[in-house]
Enzyme design. Structure first.
Site, short mmCIF file in Angstrom:
data_model
loop_
_atom_site.label_atom_id
_atom_site.label_comp_id
_atom_site.label_asym_id
_atom_site.label_seq_id
_atom_site.Cartn_x
_atom_site.Cartn_y
_atom_site.Cartn_z
N GLU A 237 1.18 -0.83 -5.14
CA GLU A 237 0.09 0.14 -5.32
C GLU A 237 0.78 1.49 -5.37
OE1 GLU A 237 -3.12 3.01 -3.94
OE2 GLU A 237 -1.49 2.42 -2.65
N ASP B 143 0.83 -1.20 0.00
CA ASP B 143 0.00 0.00 0.00
C ASP B 143 0.87 1.26 0.00
OD1 ASP B 143 -2.64 1.31 0.45
OD2 ASP B 143 -1.67 1.95 2.31
#
Ligand code: GLC
Length: 631
Positions: free
Chosen positions: A317, A275
């Site tokens: 990401e 993330d």
């Protein structure tokens, strides 16, 4: 156990250990050079490196034998995740099935749709109340009690494995929640834990950093630093004030996060979504994004996990322009040494852009400008995810458009999907100062058309949904279905009353799965059309080895209204065409072959074909003589 079984077990363990030793030899130099880039200037570097290797060794010793065997099989087949039948689905656990045990009950539904890769959004213990949809993690070794237990997670992983579905979870590594044990200890003044974060006694450094930093949640969480009154100090918080950025210049942070990822890998998680990867390293005078050390952190993680748990994958990401994005997949000398997967943000944003324009010219130019991927890496292609469609990512795309042109275009696209244009069909909402929120179906006009009971509008909206999915299924890489899209699920207009609402407009497209709609897929409604067409896409794709490690060659037809994607590899070729406009368009078909359209089963023999509004073709070559005989 009989003595021959015992003997077999001993041999098996010896084989697994020998493979571990070999990996240790192969990957230690990569780990060492990445760690040296990060921590080489620290006096006790040899000790730091030795500590990391101990973490790896311990994790290997803890790794269940079934996973070690899987590691071995995957090491022998490193392109396992690039097989055409790897089809993804993403959902919040509670929104999809209540709990992890509930997800187990839905494996049949997913298999029926053709899914073989399941990304469950944050499920680790999260901060109570506001937690950014779970992206504020309080413990990396516990599952959030509302969703189940760590045991439930490993059981689910096992059931999924039995069904050949790989499990992906979020590894929120840029920040912890402000109630993580490390943050709580930092608050009490413990220096060891304050060093896990970026803590400042006054605003002088934060002010200097702010001069070149951007803002992610400019409307709801302006600025990048938060004042913690009880400490009388400032803490770096890129996202929300309760998400404290971890300080990777401290090797203890890296070591703890390495332990965390390996712990979760040993529970059976196959894929880790890294993330907010671009934010992992800070440098004064820069935007603190994509710094060279970010890539060393990823390389160190890749090499160290490749020793202990080589079956796992890292997925980046990174919401950054495509020329920077490809770096997360390892380029040049770093090929094969960084993430195996990355979200194809550019493709996602550009297909919505093309749909709004009714023209694919800009999309094709951008796709042509994306640098090729290194072997062993693949895109994760998606139409929607739990976040907004962030238009700002396009401003730096190098495709012959100036930043000013992109800004105008972004303003147009935002207005378009917020329904603020003549003849609007979209029901999205503007998100912060940069994005668009809304489900695929609502953005494609299905919600409005259904409310109006306009059957032609329903047909067109459905075609738009299928068009977008056709692109992500045929681009090359793993296609991802966003929960509910397979049923044409609408926006959740009551989101502000929802139990997870925290003032964030992205909950508009994070409604609960409509299982009643799912039941309708067996009936005769529009749900059946969408579900069965997406399932069909999954089936077609599963039988298209032409997509393995193949880069799509983008082209245009029909005055720019039609995007064509041409793939060739050792398995042959495919030619996909999608008409982004509501007007019919002519497509020129490559004459080298006689083709069959996989959607209709029809032969395409003419060099020119007319595609109706939002229509598509998925052509594979056929041998005409053989085909004649068969018919
Ligand atoms: C990622 C997530 C997003 C979250 C942010 C901070 O971008 O996708 O939902 O708000 O990271 O963790």
């Amino acid at each position: 156990m009989t003595s021959s079984q015992k003997q077999k077990t001993v041999e098996n363990v010896a084989q697994l250990d020998a493979a571990y030793d070999a990996r240790y030899e192969i990957y230690t130099p990569d780990a060492d050079s990445a760690l040296r880039h990060l921590y080489g200037d620290q006096e006790n570097f040899p000790e730091i490196a030795a500590r990391m290797m101990r973490v790896v060794r311990d994790a290997y010793l803890q790794r269940p034998e079934a996973l070690k065997e899987l590691d071995l099989r995957r090491s022998q087949r490193p392109d396992w995740f690039q097989q055409p039948d790897r089809i993804g689905y993403t959902a919040y656990v509670d929104r999809f099935a209540g709990t992890l045990k509930g997800v187990e009950q839905k494996i049949g539904y997913l298999k029926n749709l053709g899914v073989s890769y399941l990304h469950l959004l944050p499920l680790l213990k999260m901060r109570p109340n506001e937690n950014d949809g779970g992206f504020a993690v309080s413990s990396y070794s516990e599952v959030d009690p509302a969703l189940g237990s760590m045991n439930d997670l490993s059981n689910l992983a096992e059931r999924l494995r039995e069904n050949d579905v790989s499990l992906c979870i979020d590894f929120v590594l840029n920040h912890t929640a402000d109630n993580h044990d490390w943050a709580m200890r930092a608050r009490t003044g413990a220096q060891h834990y304050k060093d896990f974060y970026y803590v400042y006694q006054d605003r002088s450094l934060p002010d200097q950093y702010e001069q070149s930093l951007g803002e992610v949640f400019a409307d709801t969480a302006p600025g990048n630093f938060t004042f913690i009154a009880e400490q009388d100090e400032w803490v770096w918080t890129t996202f929300n004030p309760y998400q404290w950025d971890l300080n990777y210049s401290n090797p203890v942070v890296f070591e703890e996060m390495l332990k965390a990822i390996l712990f979760l890998a040993n529970k059976g998680v196959d894929v880790f979504r890294l993330d907010a990867a671009p934010y992992l390293w800070k440098r004064l005078g820069t935007d603190c994004l994509n710094q060279p050390e970010v890539f060393s952190i990823i390389r160190a993680l890749r090499a160290l996990t490749a020793i202990a748990a080589p079956g796992i994958l890292l997925k980046a990401e990174a919401i950054v322009p495509s020329y920077k994005l490809v770096q997360y997949l390892g380029a040049g000398e770093h090929a094969g040494k960084e993430c195996q997967l990355a979200y194809n943000t550019t493709l996602m944003t550009m297909i919505w852009s093309a749909l709004a324009e009714g023209n694919a010219a800009r999309l094709a130019s951008v796709l042509k400008s994306i640098p090729p991927l290194s072997p062993g890496a693949a895109w994760l292609n998606y139409v929607r995810c739990h976040d907004d469609i962030g238009w700002g990512v396009l401003f730096e795309e190098k495709a012959g458009y100036s930043e000013a042109e992109w800004r105008d275009h972004a303003n147009f696209a935002r207005a378009f999907y917020a329904g603020d244009v003549d003849g609007a069909y979209a029901d999205g909402e503007n998100y912060q100062n940069h994005g668009t929120a809304g489900t695929t179906a609502s953005l494609c006009g299905l919600e409005r058309a259904m409310k109006q009971g306009d059957s032609e509008a329903i047909r067109l909206a459905t075609m738009r949904i299928l068009l977008l999915y056709t692109v992500v299924f045929s681009y090359g890489g793993i296609p991802l279905i966003s929960m509910g899209d397979e049923l044409g699920q609408f926006n959740d207009h009551d989101y502000a009353a929802g139990n997870r609402y925290d003032g964030d407009g992205r909950w508009l497209h994070r409604g609960a799965m409509d299982w009643q709609k799912a039941e309708l897929r067996r009936g005769g409604g529009n749900e059946v059309r969408i579900f069965s067409e997406i399932r069909k896409l999954a089936e077609i794709r599963a039988n298209t080895p032409q997509l393995i490690q193949s880069a799509a060659e983008p082209g245009l037809c029909g005055d720019g209204r039609v995007l064509t994607l041409h793939h060739h590899n050792a398995h042959g070729e495919i030619f996909v065409c999608v008409n982004f406009s509501s007007a019919p368009a002519h497509v020129t078909i490559p004459e080298a072959h006689c083709w069959r359209d996989q959607f209709t089963g029809d032969r395409v023999t003419k060099p020119q074909v007319e595609l109706g509004a939002y229509d598509r073709l998925w052509l594979t070559p056929i041998d005409q003589a053989l085909d004649d005989k068969a018919n």
